[in-house]
Write a protein that holds these residues in place. Structure first.
Motif, PDB file in Angstrom:
ATOM      1  N   LYS A 118      -7.890   3.009   6.563  1.00 19.93           N
ATOM      2  CA  LYS A 118      -8.064   2.965   4.208  1.00 19.93           C
ATOM      3  C   LYS A 118      -6.448   3.409   4.328  1.00 19.93           C
ATOM      4  O   LYS A 118      -6.133   2.848   5.056  1.00 19.93           O
ATOM      5  CB  LYS A 118      -8.191   4.965   4.933  1.00 19.93           C
ATOM      6  N   PRO A 176      -9.041  -7.858  -0.951  1.00 20.13           N
ATOM      7  CA  PRO A 176      -9.055  -6.441   0.169  1.00 20.13           C
ATOM      8  C   PRO A 176      -7.709  -6.829   1.183  1.00 20.13           C
ATOM      9  O   PRO A 176      -7.671  -7.835   0.915  1.00 20.13           O
ATOM     10  CB  PRO A 176     -10.216  -6.673   0.560  1.00 20.13           C
ATOM     11  N   HIS A 177      -7.325  -5.738   1.882  1.00 21.60           N
ATOM     12  CA  HIS A 177      -6.603  -5.535   2.702  1.00 21.60           C
ATOM     13  C   HIS A 177      -7.026  -6.626   3.672  1.00 21.60           C
ATOM     14  O   HIS A 177      -7.996  -7.197   3.721  1.00 21.60           O
ATOM     15  CB  HIS A 177      -6.219  -3.996   3.626  1.00 21.60           C
ATOM     16  N   SER A 206     -13.237  -2.555   8.605  1.00 18.93           N
ATOM     17  CA  SER A 206     -13.628  -1.723   7.512  1.00 18.93           C
ATOM     18  C   SER A 206     -13.405   0.065   7.677  1.00 18.93           C
ATOM     19  O   SER A 206     -13.194   0.547   6.672  1.00 18.93           O
ATOM     20  CB  SER A 206     -15.360  -1.663   7.343  1.00 18.93           C
ATOM     21  N   SER A 207     -12.757   0.443   8.769  1.00 24.11           N
ATOM     22  CA  SER A 207     -12.582   1.096   9.294  1.00 24.11           C
ATOM     23  C   SER A 207     -11.255   1.534   8.889  1.00 24.11           C
ATOM     24  O   SER A 207     -10.828   2.789   8.273  1.00 24.11           O
ATOM     25  CB  SER A 207     -12.346   1.879  10.897  1.00 24.11           C
ATOM     26  N   MET A 261      -8.781  -6.121   6.213  1.00 22.57           N
ATOM     27  CA  MET A 261     -10.520  -5.919   6.385  1.00 22.57           C
ATOM     28  C   MET A 261     -11.356  -7.164   6.629  1.00 22.57           C
ATOM     29  O   MET A 261     -12.340  -7.109   6.875  1.00 22.57           O
ATOM     30  CB  MET A 261     -10.641  -5.074   4.739  1.00 22.57           C
ATOM     31  N   THR A 306      -5.638   2.775  -4.439  1.00 20.00           N
ATOM     32  CA  THR A 306      -6.782   2.524  -4.854  1.00 20.00           C
ATOM     33  C   THR A 306      -5.878   1.322  -5.722  1.00 20.00           C
ATOM     34  O   THR A 306      -4.559   1.629  -5.888  1.00 20.00           O
ATOM     35  CB  THR A 306      -7.976   3.498  -5.570  1.00 20.00           C
ATOM     36  N   ASP A 349       0.928  -0.989   0.298  1.00 21.35           N
ATOM     37  CA  ASP A 349      -0.250  -0.305   0.202  1.00 21.35           C
ATOM     38  C   ASP A 349       0.774   1.436   0.166  1.00 21.35           C
ATOM     39  O   ASP A 349       1.445   1.634   1.039  1.00 21.35           O
ATOM     40  CB  ASP A 349      -0.737   0.061   1.286  1.00 21.35           C
ATOM     41  N   GLU A 390     -14.175   4.638  -4.330  1.00 19.94           N
ATOM     42  CA  GLU A 390     -13.631   4.050  -3.427  1.00 19.94           C
ATOM     43  C   GLU A 390     -13.545   3.831  -2.117  1.00 19.94           C
ATOM     44  O   GLU A 390     -12.793   4.647  -1.039  1.00 19.94           O
ATOM     45  CB  GLU A 390     -12.487   3.116  -4.152  1.00 19.94           C
ATOM     46  N   ASP A 391     -14.372   3.137  -1.109  1.00 17.15           N
ATOM     47  CA  ASP A 391     -15.068   3.980   0.703  1.00 17.15           C
ATOM     48  C   ASP A 391     -13.234   3.691   0.620  1.00 17.15           C
ATOM     49  O   ASP A 391     -13.911   4.420   2.224  1.00 17.15           O
ATOM     50  CB  ASP A 391     -16.230   3.274   0.637  1.00 17.15           C
ATOM     51  N   TYR A 392     -12.798   2.300   0.480  1.00  8.90           N
ATOM     52  CA  TYR A 392     -11.439   2.712   1.769  1.00  8.90           C
ATOM     53  C   TYR A 392     -10.270   3.779   0.899  1.00  8.90           C
ATOM     54  O   TYR A 392      -9.667   3.550   2.160  1.00  8.90           O
ATOM     55  CB  TYR A 392     -11.007   1.350   1.727  1.00  8.90           C
ATOM     56  N   LYS A 393     -10.170   4.405   0.082  1.00  8.49           N
ATOM     57  CA  LYS A 393      -9.351   5.446  -0.052  1.00  8.49           C
ATOM     58  C   LYS A 393      -9.293   6.236   0.653  1.00  8.49           C
ATOM     59  O   LYS A 393     -10.039   6.676   1.617  1.00  8.49           O
ATOM     60  CB  LYS A 393      -9.903   6.061  -1.365  1.00  8.49           C
TER      61      LYS A 393
END
Length: 311
Positions: free
Chosen positions: A68, A55-56, A65-66, A59, A72, A24, A214-217
């Motif tokens: 970040k 996914p990571h 899920s928090s 996660m 991406t 990452d 992407e909500d994880y960005k």
């Protein structure tokens, strides 16, 4: 570089040199490893392969899920493409995959699927079910299955002294200078341009409103930044605000960019915004007129920054 979104569809019979990780940020420490991978592949007549996970793992395993991420998956791929890699293989990380034994991972993926002849890996790398195998286990497997393990020593890692965690903290603190130094390139936000409320246009500062899917960005600290973007192969500079627009009683987070000397219609385009320098925190002004006065100052400061660093 070939990006393979599902490792299951990878079907090359070429012998490879492989490294494994989330990568990452693809920061300067990661880049050092990737260059070593690419150079080894060229020297030994192998194909260079990065096996990454999405996914990571946090996660999936921690239901976190928090968390970040700095990049991406598409941004990560773009950066790696510039480093001369042959293959980026993305393995979907699942609960079932996490339960795969260390030896099954080695045999099924590294040996049978990737035809690995060499694995370059960090001294502290752990893998397999419950992460119970380490580099010493990997070396034993290498002797059994016919591949070499090259260790990235603690000294090699400490020489760089960079981590994705440090970069995330710098971005959340608004320290874009430190983040970019660690990354080795400007932190980026990639999103689609959508119509906003048009307030900036009324004030003489038309903006492109950027929506990131992407909500994880990771989104950096609220405030104003000097930025640039390549639009239709032209490098355009501007200033960006991340925040809630408190002066006009805004409540939801938005990302708005005012490009200098630019008037093209870019609605629905997906663009990459590169963050170059932080101007200031977002604050609530006493009036719209006070905000407009500050925007004029921000523009002058931004143009002076661009003149000093890009001319």
């Amino acid at each position: 570089m070939q990006k393979v979104k599902k490792i299951e569809t990878y079907n090359s019979n070429s012998d490879t040199v492989v490294t494994i990780g989330t990568f990452d940020g693809v920061h300067v420490g990661h880049q050092k490893i990737i260059k070593r991978l690419v150079n080894t592949a060229k020297r030994e007549g192998l194909k260079s392969v990065i096996l990454t996970f999405f996914p990571h793992p946090r996660m999936v395993l921690q239901k976190d899920s928090s968390i970040k991420l700095i990049n991406t998956i598409d941004e990560r791929s773009k950066i790696m493409d510039d480093l001369g890699l042959d293959y980026l293989l993305v393995k979907k990380f699942t609960q079932a995959f996490s339960r795969l034994s260390a030896e099954d991972f080695v045999k099924n993926i590294l040996v049978d699927k990737l035809h690995a002849k060499k694995v370059i890996i960090g001294y502290d790398h752990r893998f397999g079910r419950n992460r119970n195998a380490d580099i010493n286990d990997l070396k034993v497997f290498g002797e059994s299955y016919g591949f070499e393990v090259e260790e990235i020593s603690v000294q090699d890692v400490d020489d760089v002294s960079v981590s994705s965690t440090k970069i995330r903290k710098a971005l959340l603190d608004g320290n874009i200078k430190k983040a970019n130094k660690y990354l080795g390139y400007p932190f980026m936000l990639t999103g689609k341009v959508v119509k906003g409320k048009g307030l900036g246009n009324q004030w003489g500062f038309p903006t492109a409103n950027i929506v990131i899917q992407e909500d994880y960005k990771l989104i950096p600290k609220h405030g104003s930044y000097v930025v640039n973007a390549s639009i239709d192969n032209n490098l355009v500079f501007g200033m960006m605000n991340i925040g809630t627009n408190p002066t006009v009683d805004g409540t939801s987070e938005s990302i708005e960019v005012h490009f200098f000397n630019f008037n093209k219609n870019i609605y629905n385009k997906t663009i990459q915004i590169n963050l170059l320098h932080r101007l200031r925190d977002e604050i609530k002004f006493e009036s719209v007129e006070a905000l407009k006065a500050q925007l004029l100052k921000d523009r002058d400061t931004s143009l002076n920054y661009v003149k000093a660093h890009f001319n």
